[in-house]
Design a protein around this motif. Structure first.
Motif, mmCIF file in Angstrom:
data_model
loop_
_atom_site.group_PDB
_atom_site.id
_atom_site.type_symbol
_atom_site.label_atom_id
_atom_site.label_comp_id
_atom_site.label_asym_id
_atom_site.label_seq_id
_atom_site.Cartn_x
_atom_site.Cartn_y
_atom_site.Cartn_z
ATOM 1 N N ASP A 44 18.708 3.854 5.192
ATOM 2 C CA ASP A 44 18.644 2.632 4.388
ATOM 3 C C ASP A 44 17.169 1.990 4.204
ATOM 4 O OD1 ASP A 44 21.299 2.772 3.666
ATOM 5 O OD2 ASP A 44 22.253 1.476 5.239
ATOM 6 N N LYS A 45 16.571 1.794 5.330
ATOM 7 C CA LYS A 45 15.233 1.366 5.402
ATOM 8 C C LYS A 45 14.328 2.277 4.664
ATOM 9 C CE LYS A 45 11.898 -1.470 6.787
ATOM 10 N NZ LYS A 45 11.751 -2.820 6.375
ATOM 11 N N ALA A 46 14.289 3.424 4.989
ATOM 12 C CA ALA A 46 13.643 4.720 4.170
ATOM 13 C C ALA A 46 13.708 4.496 2.712
ATOM 14 C CB ALA A 46 14.120 6.000 4.842
ATOM 15 N N ILE A 47 14.855 4.599 2.248
ATOM 16 C CA ILE A 47 15.124 4.330 0.876
ATOM 17 C C ILE A 47 14.547 3.046 0.333
ATOM 18 C CG2 ILE A 47 16.886 4.129 -0.753
ATOM 19 C CD1 ILE A 47 18.709 5.837 0.783
ATOM 20 N N GLU A 48 14.603 1.950 1.009
ATOM 21 C CA GLU A 48 13.956 0.628 0.412
ATOM 22 C C GLU A 48 12.461 0.788 0.331
ATOM 23 O OE1 GLU A 48 12.967 -3.383 2.775
ATOM 24 O OE2 GLU A 48 14.635 -2.386 3.414
ATOM 25 N N LEU A 49 11.893 1.400 1.468
ATOM 26 C CA LEU A 49 10.305 1.584 1.432
ATOM 27 C C LEU A 49 10.072 2.388 0.053
ATOM 28 C CD1 LEU A 49 9.471 1.870 5.318
ATOM 29 C CD2 LEU A 49 9.207 -0.088 3.452
ATOM 30 N N LEU A 50 10.774 3.784 0.098
ATOM 31 C CA LEU A 50 10.479 4.412 -1.146
ATOM 32 C C LEU A 50 10.377 3.900 -2.337
ATOM 33 C CD1 LEU A 50 12.001 7.673 0.521
ATOM 34 C CD2 LEU A 50 9.691 7.492 0.131
ATOM 35 N N GLN A 51 11.629 2.959 -2.532
ATOM 36 C CA GLN A 51 11.887 2.408 -3.905
ATOM 37 C C GLN A 51 10.779 1.615 -4.182
ATOM 38 O OE1 GLN A 51 13.804 2.947 -6.129
ATOM 39 N NE2 GLN A 51 15.968 3.699 -5.166
ATOM 40 N N LYS A 52 10.210 0.666 -3.079
ATOM 41 C CA LYS A 52 8.954 -0.031 -3.255
ATOM 42 C C LYS A 52 7.753 0.498 -3.597
ATOM 43 C CE LYS A 52 6.909 -4.126 -0.991
ATOM 44 N NZ LYS A 52 6.952 -4.950 0.267
ATOM 45 N N ALA A 53 7.559 1.770 -3.265
ATOM 46 C CA ALA A 53 6.604 2.763 -3.482
ATOM 47 C C ALA A 53 6.483 3.083 -4.985
ATOM 48 C CB ALA A 53 6.441 3.990 -2.563
ATOM 49 N N GLN A 112 0.799 -1.119 -0.055
ATOM 50 C CA GLN A 112 0.175 -0.068 0.110
ATOM 51 C C GLN A 112 1.034 1.248 0.122
ATOM 52 O OE1 GLN A 112 -3.224 -0.330 2.596
ATOM 53 N NE2 GLN A 112 -3.302 2.186 2.753
ATOM 54 N N THR A 113 0.580 2.031 -1.063
ATOM 55 C CA THR A 113 1.855 3.179 -1.169
ATOM 56 C C THR A 113 1.621 4.012 -0.198
ATOM 57 O OG1 THR A 113 1.608 2.625 -3.701
ATOM 58 C CG2 THR A 113 2.609 4.877 -3.111
ATOM 59 N N ASP A 114 0.502 4.626 0.330
ATOM 60 C CA ASP A 114 0.488 5.748 1.410
ATOM 61 C C ASP A 114 1.060 5.143 2.512
ATOM 62 O OD1 ASP A 114 -1.592 3.992 1.893
ATOM 63 O OD2 ASP A 114 -3.280 5.514 1.717
ATOM 64 N N VAL A 115 0.977 3.930 2.746
ATOM 65 C CA VAL A 115 1.722 3.276 4.048
ATOM 66 C C VAL A 115 3.156 3.166 3.839
ATOM 67 C CG1 VAL A 115 2.068 1.043 5.369
ATOM 68 C CG2 VAL A 115 -0.358 1.693 4.621
ATOM 69 N N LEU A 116 3.535 2.834 2.758
ATOM 70 C CA LEU A 116 5.116 2.842 2.487
ATOM 71 C C LEU A 116 5.815 4.135 2.425
ATOM 72 C CD1 LEU A 116 5.082 0.474 -0.748
ATOM 73 C CD2 LEU A 116 6.141 -0.249 1.607
ATOM 74 N N TYR A 117 5.160 5.028 1.967
ATOM 75 C CA TYR A 117 5.552 6.505 1.938
ATOM 76 C C TYR A 117 5.804 6.895 3.251
ATOM 77 C CZ TYR A 117 6.199 11.466 0.699
ATOM 78 O OH TYR A 117 6.710 12.681 0.519
ATOM 79 N N ASN A 118 4.746 6.743 3.937
ATOM 80 C CA ASN A 118 4.842 7.439 5.430
ATOM 81 C C ASN A 118 5.827 6.584 6.398
ATOM 82 O OD1 ASN A 118 2.972 9.870 5.372
ATOM 83 N ND2 ASN A 118 1.956 8.586 4.143
ATOM 84 N N ALA A 119 5.702 5.438 6.115
ATOM 85 C CA ALA A 119 6.699 4.603 7.182
ATOM 86 C C ALA A 119 7.998 4.989 6.661
ATOM 87 C CB ALA A 119 6.322 3.101 6.644
ATOM 88 N N ALA A 120 8.220 5.255 5.375
ATOM 89 C CA ALA A 120 9.610 5.633 4.980
ATOM 90 C C ALA A 120 10.023 7.009 5.771
ATOM 91 C CB ALA A 120 9.648 6.078 3.414
ATOM 92 N N LYS A 121 9.030 7.844 5.728
ATOM 93 C CA LYS A 121 9.175 9.061 6.717
ATOM 94 C C LYS A 121 9.621 8.739 8.237
ATOM 95 C CE LYS A 121 6.259 12.318 6.075
ATOM 96 N NZ LYS A 121 4.897 13.013 5.868
ATOM 97 N N PHE A 122 8.936 7.715 8.664
ATOM 98 C CA PHE A 122 9.147 7.549 10.032
ATOM 99 C C PHE A 122 10.564 6.881 10.265
ATOM 100 C CE2 PHE A 122 9.199 4.438 13.382
ATOM 101 C CZ PHE A 122 8.610 5.120 14.549
ATOM 102 N N TYR A 123 10.964 6.098 9.197
ATOM 103 C CA TYR A 123 12.343 5.520 9.492
ATOM 104 C C TYR A 123 13.345 6.657 9.229
ATOM 105 C CZ TYR A 123 10.589 0.838 10.468
ATOM 106 O OH TYR A 123 9.815 -0.127 10.984
ATOM 107 N N GLN A 124 13.101 7.597 8.473
ATOM 108 C CA GLN A 124 14.224 8.641 8.072
ATOM 109 C C GLN A 124 14.461 9.373 9.113
ATOM 110 O OE1 GLN A 124 12.895 11.035 4.636
ATOM 111 N NE2 GLN A 124 14.982 12.425 4.963
#
Length: 485
Positions: free
Chosen positions: A260-269, A242-254
């Protein structure tokens, strides 16, 4: 249809509650990735909410001149309403029928437009206004549509959901909408209130993974990251695509520092939102953050990682350029560099930005906004407005000439060299020189812009020279000399 009936139709259409009368978006402000975002919402929404997004897609298609495609989306919305809300089909269809009437009117098919106006009238005629009614479900649909538009529409969305909840206080759909609107509007004095509203929304609708991530972000803001992280983990396990989940989870990890975790989630989005310039921009920011992490390490370690620093800088510039290709303005794509520059000036002058610098930066924003056709303030612009003016306006003259440090060790035309030099100066505590380097980096990045904005960052002599450096990597041997003790 006779001219008399056409005039009558033109008086009725503005009374219909639908996307054409909600004042949603100005034509010049339609985001190039808006359709992608709405389509992505449809993929992950529960089926009972999909009609709302199909209605909005129909409006977007009409705004793009694709009226036949708009009609097809309206047909899909109508079918879903019949399937999922059979007991309220008439009321729930009012927005769709209103959109039908407007699209047919714009197509010149006036008899079909009138037929849909009559459908609306048959439902509404029991009430005081024959062409519109007060209904919490209609308020909710308007609220969700406004949330998709974002920006200043979030306040209007909040009002819609509050109005709907007055009629149905425990409705999960309305509660989630209010929580999301309040999250986007939140200011520090209201943070605890927003946390409570988000928690209430999750209690009413525990399957809404997006709201869980928003709650985690809000908890992180009030120094309760440990309480928030399990919510992010749960949301990613339940809705891994779910893209909105991935994008905002990336913000959390950033924000947590796990870049690295943030980049991984954003690439997936990006796999499902390849046209979203904001995601490319966020990835660029992550790569710059990784570069800053290296610069903040011990001097010898930074020297050993010079090739990694070069690679990260190159990736950051590539993703920034990609963000602009996808429609993001240079003002937004390079906002983190501008913030870095103003941070250096602010710190160097004890919180005061010199008058000369302030005027220059403001002119930069005004030119870019004129080029982009926008006049609204950005967060960076607001930051600049809030800085006090110093009388030390001549200080910048003292740093116009390169010092015998990083500038003399890195070739000035090397790709990304000014950005890297700025990081070196910042690490060494020479904040004025760092700010100057970041200015020049911005000048090179923007030198091909029709707005002429680069003239505010680069001397005329450099503007007249051929550019060899935009979007490339840095000469690693030169960088090594700058980093080696």
């Amino acid at each position: 249809m006779s001219e008399v009936n056409k005039n009558s139709l033109e008086k009725i259409l503005p009374q219909l509650k639908c996307h054409f009368t909600w004042n949603l978006i100005k034509e010049e402000s339609v985001s190039p990735d808006l359709e992608d975002r709405v389509c992505n919402q449809i993929e992950f929404l529960n089926i009972e909410f999909k009609a709302t997004m199909y209605n909005f897609l129909a409006y977007i298609k009409h705004r793009g001149g694709q009226n036949e495609a708009a009609l097809e989306y309206l047909r899909q919305a109508e079918e879903l309403i019949q399937q999922e809300h059979a007991h309220q089909a008439g009321t729930r269809s009012l927005v769709t029928w209103g959109n039908y009437a407007w699209v047919y009117y714009h197509m010149g098919r006036l008899s079909e437009a009138e037929a849909y106006v009559d459908k609306v009238k048959q439902v509404c005629e029991k009430f005081s206004n024959p062409y519109s009614i007060e209904c919490p479900e209609l308020d909710s649909e308007k609220g969700w549509t406004l949330l998709q538009c974002g920006g200043k529409q979030n306040e209007r969305a909040k009002v819609c959901f509050q109005k709907a909840l007055e009629e149905k206080p425990n409705n999960p759909e309305f509660s989630s909408g209010l929580a999301i609107a309040m999250y986007h509007l939140d200011e520090k004095p209201q943070q605890q209130l927003t946390v409570r509203v988000l928690k209430e929304a999750i209690e009413l609708n525990p399957d809404n993974q997006y709201v869980k991530v928003l709650l985690a972000l809000k908890l992180q803001m009030i120094n309760k990251q440990t309480e928030g992280e399990p919510l992010v983990v749960e949301a990613l396990e339940t809705a891994p695509c779910q893209t909105d989940v991935l994008y905002n989870a990336a913000k959390f990890y950033q924000k947590k520092g796990d870049i690295d975790k943030a980049i991984e989630l954003l690439q997936k989005a990006l796999k499902s939102m390849a046209n979203n310039g904001y995601i490319y921009h966020q990835i660029a920011c992550c790569y710059r953050e990784k570069a800053k992490q290296i610069q903040n390490t011990e001097y010898s370690e930074a020297s050993r990682n010079r090739e990694k620093l070069e690679e990260l800088s190159k990736c950051a510039m590539e993703y920034s350029n990609k963000a602009i290709e996808k429609g993001l303005s240079p003002l937004s794509a390079y906002s983190d560099l501008i913030e870095l520059e103003t941070e250096c000036y602010q710190t160097a002058f004890n919180g005061e930005l010199p008058n000369t610098e302030r005027k220059q930066l403001h002119q930069c924003y005004y030119n870019l906004q004129k080029y982009d056709g926008k006049s609204k303030d950005t967060p960076v612009q607001q930051h600049l407005k809030g800085l006090p003016i110093s009388t030390k306006s001549t200080e910048k003259e003292k740093i116009n000439q390169p010092q015998n440090t990083a500038e003399n060790q890195l070739p000035q035309k090397a790709p990304n060299s000014w950005y890297l030099q700025g990081l070196i100066h910042k690490q060494n505590g020479d904040l004025l020189q760092a700010a100057k380097c970041f200015e020049r980096e911005l000048g090179y990045l923007l030198r091909n812009s029709p707005s002429g904005i680069s003239s505010f960052f680069l001397p005329t002599s450099e503007l007249e020279e051929d550019s060899e450096r935009v979007g490339q990597g840095t000469d690693s041997s030169a960088l090594g000399k700058a980093l080696d003790p």
